[in-house]
Motif scaffolding. Structure first.
Motif, PDB file in Angstrom:
ATOM      1  N   ALA C 159       0.847  -1.204   0.000  1.00 21.09           N
ATOM      2  CA  ALA C 159       0.000   0.000   0.000  1.00 21.09           C
ATOM      3  C   ALA C 159       0.875   1.244   0.000  1.00 21.09           C
ATOM      4  O   ALA C 159       0.647   2.208  -0.742  1.00 21.09           O
ATOM      5  N   ARG C 160       1.904   1.226   0.802  1.00 22.15           N
ATOM      6  CA  ARG C 160       2.794   2.386   0.855  1.00 22.15           C
ATOM      7  C   ARG C 160       3.599   2.535  -0.434  1.00 22.15           C
ATOM      8  O   ARG C 160       3.855   3.637  -0.906  1.00 22.15           O
ATOM      9  N   VAL C 161       3.986   1.413  -0.981  1.00 25.64           N
ATOM     10  CA  VAL C 161       4.711   1.457  -2.253  1.00 25.64           C
ATOM     11  C   VAL C 161       3.827   2.079  -3.337  1.00 25.64           C
ATOM     12  O   VAL C 161       4.255   2.969  -4.074  1.00 25.64           O
ATOM     13  N   VAL C 162       2.596   1.630  -3.381  1.00 23.14           N
ATOM     14  CA  VAL C 162       1.666   2.176  -4.372  1.00 23.14           C
ATOM     15  C   VAL C 162       1.464   3.681  -4.145  1.00 23.14           C
ATOM     16  O   VAL C 162       1.517   4.477  -5.079  1.00 23.14           O
ATOM     17  N   ASN C 163       1.267   4.036  -2.908  1.00 21.20           N
ATOM     18  CA  ASN C 163       1.106   5.469  -2.631  1.00 21.20           C
ATOM     19  C   ASN C 163       2.359   6.254  -3.026  1.00 21.20           C
ATOM     20  O   ASN C 163       2.266   7.405  -3.474  1.00 21.20           O
TER      21      ASN C 163
ATOM     22  N   ASN D 163      11.293   5.144  -9.302  1.00 18.77           N
ATOM     23  CA  ASN D 163      12.009   5.955  -8.324  1.00 18.77           C
ATOM     24  C   ASN D 163      11.081   6.428  -7.217  1.00 18.77           C
ATOM     25  O   ASN D 163      11.491   6.552  -6.053  1.00 18.77           O
ATOM     26  N   GLY D 164       9.859   6.736  -7.575  1.00 21.17           N
ATOM     27  CA  GLY D 164       8.895   7.159  -6.555  1.00 21.17           C
ATOM     28  C   GLY D 164       8.732   6.094  -5.488  1.00 21.17           C
ATOM     29  O   GLY D 164       8.725   6.406  -4.292  1.00 21.17           O
ATOM     30  N   MET D 165       8.643   4.835  -5.913  1.00 24.74           N
ATOM     31  CA  MET D 165       8.521   3.744  -4.939  1.00 24.74           C
ATOM     32  C   MET D 165       9.764   3.678  -4.054  1.00 24.74           C
ATOM     33  O   MET D 165       9.679   3.528  -2.827  1.00 24.74           O
ATOM     34  N   ILE D 166      10.892   3.781  -4.705  1.00 20.48           N
ATOM     35  CA  ILE D 166      12.161   3.673  -3.978  1.00 20.48           C
ATOM     36  C   ILE D 166      12.308   4.790  -2.952  1.00 20.48           C
ATOM     37  O   ILE D 166      12.633   4.558  -1.785  1.00 20.48           O
ATOM     38  N   PHE D 167      12.070   6.015  -3.408  1.00 22.67           N
ATOM     39  CA  PHE D 167      12.315   7.138  -2.513  1.00 22.67           C
ATOM     40  C   PHE D 167      11.265   7.255  -1.414  1.00 22.67           C
ATOM     41  O   PHE D 167      11.573   7.696  -0.318  1.00 22.67           O
ATOM     42  N   GLU D 168      10.060   6.844  -1.732  1.00 21.68           N
ATOM     43  CA  GLU D 168       9.066   6.817  -0.655  1.00 21.68           C
ATOM     44  C   GLU D 168       9.527   5.824   0.423  1.00 21.68           C
ATOM     45  O   GLU D 168       9.380   6.067   1.620  1.00 21.68           O
ATOM     46  N   GLY D 169      10.123   4.739  -0.016  1.00 22.58           N
ATOM     47  CA  GLY D 169      10.683   3.782   0.938  1.00 22.58           C
ATOM     48  C   GLY D 169      11.774   4.418   1.778  1.00 22.58           C
ATOM     49  O   GLY D 169      11.819   4.261   3.006  1.00 22.58           O
ATOM     50  N   ALA D 170      12.650   5.153   1.133  1.00 20.37           N
ATOM     51  CA  ALA D 170      13.725   5.821   1.877  1.00 20.37           C
ATOM     52  C   ALA D 170      13.134   6.797   2.887  1.00 20.37           C
ATOM     53  O   ALA D 170      13.621   6.923   4.021  1.00 20.37           O
ATOM     54  N   ALA D 171      12.090   7.509   2.460  1.00 17.34           N
ATOM     55  CA  ALA D 171      11.443   8.451   3.375  1.00 17.34           C
ATOM     56  C   ALA D 171      10.863   7.714   4.578  1.00 17.34           C
ATOM     57  O   ALA D 171      10.968   8.166   5.725  1.00 17.34           O
ATOM     58  N   GLN D 172      10.257   6.547   4.312  1.00 14.68           N
ATOM     59  CA  GLN D 172       9.704   5.740   5.407  1.00 14.68           C
ATOM     60  C   GLN D 172      10.806   5.307   6.359  1.00 14.68           C
ATOM     61  O   GLN D 172      10.675   5.387   7.572  1.00 14.68           O
TER      62      GLN D 172
END
Lengths: 212, 212, 212, 212
Positions: C159-163, D163-172
């Motif tokens: 879910a977070r990945v998608v967001n 990249n959006g998925m990757i960087f959102e992960g980094a932010a998490q």
DNA sequence: AATGAATGAGCATTCATTCAT
DNA sequence: TATGAATGAATGCTCATTCAT
């Protein structure tokens, strides 16, 4: 943002700055000193002026206006004889020295501090000198036209020379503790120099390099 | 510490300071600017001077000495006639204006910047004025004694008045781009004022308030 | 004091702040700028908000509510097939990008400025992320329950990945001058990635480190 | 004047600023705080940087370089199969999350604070995003060319989505107290999404609006 | 002796906030 | 209720001065 409301407040800030700048010098004066003199917050100064230099500029302008008011009070074309012009010079001299004697700060600001703030203020001071020179020139030109001053007078230069005598006197008055006696001697000396000359009667001073 | 060795280095620092102070103004000049002008480390300046103000004081003193050298070059008791005195005034005027014309910085420092540094420097400037006034007074006193100047001359005051004319001229020269023409007109105007008067021949300028 | 009356006035202040914060950045914006935008006295702002930070908090909350309104508009349990879910994702994407395209300020505030104001606002932003993640997780969980999504899906993380994909798209839209074309390509790419995969048919991508 | 000598000192200032900016936020951090962290005089900071913003810019640049070092460590053209690419994505993900997990400040600076400093820094951040997108696009393009990724892939957009998925992960990761478990789940979720899809085998997700 | 890195006192300036009107 | 004049805390920045090398 600045240039706001209450002109009385603005004037009082200029009064305080005039006084503190003269006492401590522009550089050594902080805006806080000026505000402290009035018992107001120093932020308030910035409601009325852009910055410290802007305060100095306004102080200088006001000072020059006060001097100009004296210089321009007389009518340059009114005098019809040497005696009238002599009397006029004496009147202007008296008023000018009165001004500088009444406000010692004025001379310090105009002759020393504010001219050193930056190039722009130095330029304003210079421009004021020019204006004053033009006024004096008008007096001289009137005298030449009316025939009671020498026809071969270098009016523009002589005007500046005369102003030099006057303003050096004002500078002296500024520096002196009890300026009244000096004032009278100064005016008498200037007037005597201008109208009586320094030469002993009968002496001949024209040198070979003199005005042809 | 400090007050050291190599007098040549000391002079070169003063030269640089003289130039930079005049160009940027004392307040806007950093010690680093002065050192940078010479390509030396700014710490080095402190081996030759206590602090920035000390540099300014030395610059001012040297400037005033240069002016004094011109003023004192003539012998005040040498003149025996009005014509000789007139020629002497012209010589002094020429040399003085030559000095200010050759070094525009000199005028800016003496007439503007350095007098605003602090009370002590202002005082030194004032003292120099006094000294110069005494020199001029000596010339005048000699003339009165020799009988070619008016016996009732207020020698001390007139000396300052005369200096006022001279120094205003120097100030003008400092401000002018091509100072030579101005210099000649100025000297001619001063000399004419002093020795010929401004009045048309035959005119009577003595006012009722004039010197009895 | 404060927290007063006229809700319309309060909204207009938030509108102005929304716009000015986005244009100049929170730090560079003064309360006076916000008030100036509305032509009201800046003291008035303090009748509706405790302080500048309080304005920012309200702006952020309102912005997040607007985003949440889009996210929550769909019913997470309504979809019964992969095709329906795919269509739903497309709908949400369209509405979201429409929102950010219509108000460029929104993205700047949410993705940049307001999260840097202080820890509390950063925390609210984080909380909003969590909420949005829970919504997306609900969609995924529904799909798993209905059997059209993989049973072994890590629902919360995915879910977070998608967001992340979605919001990076919104951030891009915010930075782009003409956002429409980007929007469509973005949604198509996200949907293709989610539902079609990136792999060429017949290729085998499962690595030895992959999900067992 | 800045950009002086000792690069070690310069680096230590950047280290301190990195840490303090992340802890207190750029706006709330004074240069004195940064200097205090190092136990040096705050004037010293100005020997190495023009001003506070210049420090922030250097901190940001260094942070982005560190991220770029991870992104560019792999060879985009080296992979020859889907399995190799999948492994590569996992490696990059691990290194990236390792970086953000090892330095929590990094994420706060890059994802929040420094992008809000001013337009120029926001622009640099944006430019870095572009650069990263181009790298990811190179990986995808390689896969399309080699035939293991879909021929109809919108490479540029998909690169940004990834990249959006990757960087959102980094932010998490940046926001989480114990980031390791999250990291692994995140990478697994991203990789599964990219390579396995979310759909249950046999399900058909192609909608009527999907890519033709 | 010469240097210039380091220092920190000092000050101009901004702007959020208050409050009398 | 609305206003904006007044305030002063807060801080970025400069630069004269010191001193270890």
């Amino acid at each position: 943002m600045a240039r706001t409301a209450d002109p009385h407040r603005r004037q009082s800030i200029l009064d305080a700055a005039h006084s503190v700048f003269a006492r401590k010098g522009y550089a050594a004066t902080g805006i806080a000193d000026v505000a402290g003199e009035l018992g107001i917050g120093h932020g308030t100064v910035y409601r009325y002026f852009q910055n410290k230099r802007d305060v100095a500029a306004a102080v200088l302008d006001r000072a020059l206006e006060r001097i100009a008011a004296v210089v321009t009070a007389e009518d340059a074309t009114a005098t019809r004889s040497l005696a009238e012009y002599r009397a006029q010079v004496e009147r202007i001299g008296h008023r000018l020295y009165e001004l500088f004697a009444a406000d010692r700060a004025l001379g310090r600001l105009v002759f020393h501090d504010l001219g050193a703030v930056d190039d722009d203020l130095r330029e304003r001071l210079h421009a004021a000198h020019e204006t004053f020179a033009e006024y004096t020139a008008a007096y001289l030109r009137n005298g030449v036209a009316k025939g009671f001053l020498r026809a071969d007078l270098d009016v523009d230069t002589t005007a500046r020379v005369v102003n030099g005598m006057i303003f050096e006197g004002a500078a002296q008055v500024t520096r002196t503790d009890d300026p009244r006696p000096l004032r009278d001697r100064w005016i008498r000396a200037v007037v005597a120099l201008m109208f009586d000359g320094i030469a002993q009667h009968g002496e001949l001073g024209r040198s070979e390099h003199g005005p042809g």
